[in-house]
Design an enzyme around this catalytic site. Structure first.
Site, PDB file in Angstrom:
ATOM      1  N   PRO A   1      -1.535   4.886   7.961  1.00 35.40           N
ATOM      2  CA  PRO A   1      -2.103   4.949   9.318  1.00 35.40           C
ATOM      3  C   PRO A   1      -1.320   4.084  10.298  1.00 35.40           C
ATOM      4  O   PRO A   1      -1.003   2.925  10.015  1.00 35.40           O
ATOM      5  CB  PRO A   1      -3.525   4.429   9.117  1.00 35.40           C
ATOM      6  CG  PRO A   1      -3.849   4.793   7.701  1.00 35.40           C
ATOM      7  CD  PRO A   1      -2.563   4.631   6.937  1.00 35.40           C
ATOM      8  N   CYS A   2      -1.024   4.666  11.469  1.00 34.66           N
ATOM      9  CA  CYS A   2      -0.114   4.016  12.416  1.00 34.66           C
ATOM     10  C   CYS A   2      -0.771   3.125  13.474  1.00 34.66           C
ATOM     11  O   CYS A   2      -0.055   2.351  14.119  1.00 34.66           O
ATOM     12  CB  CYS A   2       0.747   5.061  13.111  1.00 34.66           C
ATOM     13  SG  CYS A   2      -0.183   6.254  14.097  1.00 34.66           S
ATOM     14  N   PRO A   3      -2.112   3.182  13.722  1.00 30.33           N
ATOM     15  CA  PRO A   3      -2.674   2.344  14.786  1.00 30.33           C
ATOM     16  C   PRO A   3      -2.298   0.860  14.731  1.00 30.33           C
ATOM     17  O   PRO A   3      -2.094   0.254  15.795  1.00 30.33           O
ATOM     18  CB  PRO A   3      -4.185   2.554  14.616  1.00 30.33           C
ATOM     19  CG  PRO A   3      -4.302   3.947  14.110  1.00 30.33           C
ATOM     20  CD  PRO A   3      -3.133   4.095  13.169  1.00 30.33           C
ATOM     21  N   PRO A   4      -2.166   0.227  13.550  1.00 28.85           N
ATOM     22  CA  PRO A   4      -1.784  -1.190  13.542  1.00 28.85           C
ATOM     23  C   PRO A   4      -0.417  -1.458  14.154  1.00 28.85           C
ATOM     24  O   PRO A   4      -0.100  -2.600  14.511  1.00 28.85           O
ATOM     25  CB  PRO A   4      -1.789  -1.542  12.053  1.00 28.85           C
ATOM     26  CG  PRO A   4      -2.736  -0.581  11.435  1.00 28.85           C
ATOM     27  CD  PRO A   4      -2.509   0.698  12.190  1.00 28.85           C
ATOM     28  N   TYR A   5       0.420  -0.411  14.296  1.00 28.34           N
ATOM     29  CA  TYR A   5       1.790  -0.588  14.781  1.00 28.34           C
ATOM     30  C   TYR A   5       2.055   0.187  16.074  1.00 28.34           C
ATOM     31  O   TYR A   5       3.194   0.285  16.522  1.00 28.34           O
ATOM     32  CB  TYR A   5       2.772  -0.128  13.685  1.00 28.34           C
ATOM     33  CG  TYR A   5       2.397  -0.698  12.340  1.00 28.34           C
ATOM     34  CD1 TYR A   5       2.634  -2.035  12.049  1.00 28.34           C
ATOM     35  CD2 TYR A   5       1.741   0.085  11.377  1.00 28.34           C
ATOM     36  CE1 TYR A   5       2.248  -2.584  10.828  1.00 28.34           C
ATOM     37  CE2 TYR A   5       1.355  -0.454  10.160  1.00 28.34           C
ATOM     38  CZ  TYR A   5       1.601  -1.787   9.893  1.00 28.34           C
ATOM     39  OH  TYR A   5       1.206  -2.333   8.697  1.00 28.34           O
TER      40      TYR A   5
END
Length: 349
Positions: free
Chosen positions: A78-82
């Site tokens: 999952p990309c939201p943290p970056y």
């Protein structure tokens, strides 16, 4: 010769799996935590086994015992943290410390450790390489080395590979030490206006969704921009809310410069690729069609290079989320073909 076997992590709607399948791979095991995405994978027969579960609860030793040696692990944690939008969330932890998905990158490499594939394919947003996420980027490099993989990574602009979308993504390919040296990315085949010698022009929106360029009365009732619809209709194709700022010469400015997300009231141009499709469907965050309407799911699939016949489960917003979260399947196919030809073809499959 058998097809190279794939284990797919954080599979979503299967963008990576479609590409690897077209390149001659076979996904034996796929997993995602969202039941709607898992139903999509099952509806399209994308894997022998689809497990809908938290990746932290999966024992990959059991997967290997069941399916034998795995040739390739693919996945985009999952990309939201970056994500770049993370900068707007004051006081919220990002990267490996993100409370919702910070575990995903370490879990990806736990899978690599247990499965020991010949090759792995790791994907994320281009923000993964930013200085603000040094910890996660360093973790990827150090863990790959510890587990015995030669890695090559690159931020690719998908439009430079013939995808009708200027979607930038971080891709890392790891080759197990006993399999081969570092991976070389395929040469870029396209460039803006074919400015790079030997390349073709970018594939445009009109090239892939021009045949949908008609508006029904029902669609006219759908109003992108909500309360700003009357402003939206006068924005030229390829522009956004900045059209109504003083800096752009607007005599009656409606917005301050860079006061909104760049996608606010963003309208596609038929003469260039789409900008990145977002996972969250919104009334005012584009891109929208140049004929002042929302994009159809069929159009979003074309922009993400999904097959027309590919089935998406769930309601409209759930389908949109699956498409927006996906990797363009053509991008995956291009990389997968080179992986197969250079590192797996010589093995008796």
């Amino acid at each position: 010769m058998r097809k190279p076997k794939v284990v797919s992590l954080f599979s979503g709607a299967g963008g990576l799996d479609i590409g690897f399948k077209k390149a001659g791979f076979h996904t034996v095991f796929a997993t995602d935590v969202w039941d709607i995405a898992c139903n999509t994978l099952k509806a399209n027969n994308m894997a022998d086994e689809v497990i809908c579960n938290d990746v932290r609860k999966i024992n990959f030793d059991e997967v290997v015992n069941k399916y034998g040696e795995i040739d390739c692990v693919i996945g985009g944690p999952p990309c939201p943290p970056y994500s770049q939008t993370r900068h707007y969330l004051v006081g919220k932890a990002d990267g490996l410390n993100d409370e919702k998905a910070g575990f995903a990158v370490p879990e990806y490499f736990r899978a690599i450790e247990e499965i020991k594939p010949r090759v792995f394919f790791f994907e994320n947003v281009d923000g993964f390489t930013f200085k603000t996420h040094t910890e996660a980027f360093d973790f990827l490099k150090e863990r790959s080395y510890e587990l015995g993989y030669n890695i090559t990574y690159k931020v690719v602009n998908c439009a430079n590979y013939g995808i009708p979308q200027t979607r930038k993504r971080f891709i890392c390919v790891g080759i197990r030490n006993d399999v081969g040296e570092k991976f070389d990315f395929p040469f870029e085949t396209h460039s803006e206006n074919a400015k790079v010698k030997g390349t073709l022009p970018w594939v445009t929106c009109k090239d892939v969704i021009g045949e949908f360029d008609n508006i029904t009365e029902e669609e006219k009732l759908q109003r992108p921009g909500s309360k700003d619809y009357d402003l939206f209709v006068n924005i030229p194709p390829g522009d956004n809310y900045l059209y109504y700022t003083e800096k752009r010469g607007c005599k009656d400015p409606k917005f301050k410069w860079k006061s909104r997300y760049w996608t606010f009231l963003l309208k596609l141009s038929p003469d260039r690729p789409s900008w990145t499709l977002q996972a969250s469907f919104s009334n005012n965050q584009g891109p929208f069609h140049w004929r002042n309407r929302f994009l159809r799911i069929e159009e979003a699939k074309r922009i993400q290079t999904f097959p027309d016949q590919y089935k998406l489960m769930g309601d409209f917003k759930q389908q949109w989320r699956q498409i927006g979260n996906a990797v363009p399947s053509l991008m995956a196919e291009i990389v997968a073909k080179k992986i197969k030809e250079e590192y797996l073809f010589r093995f008796k499959m």
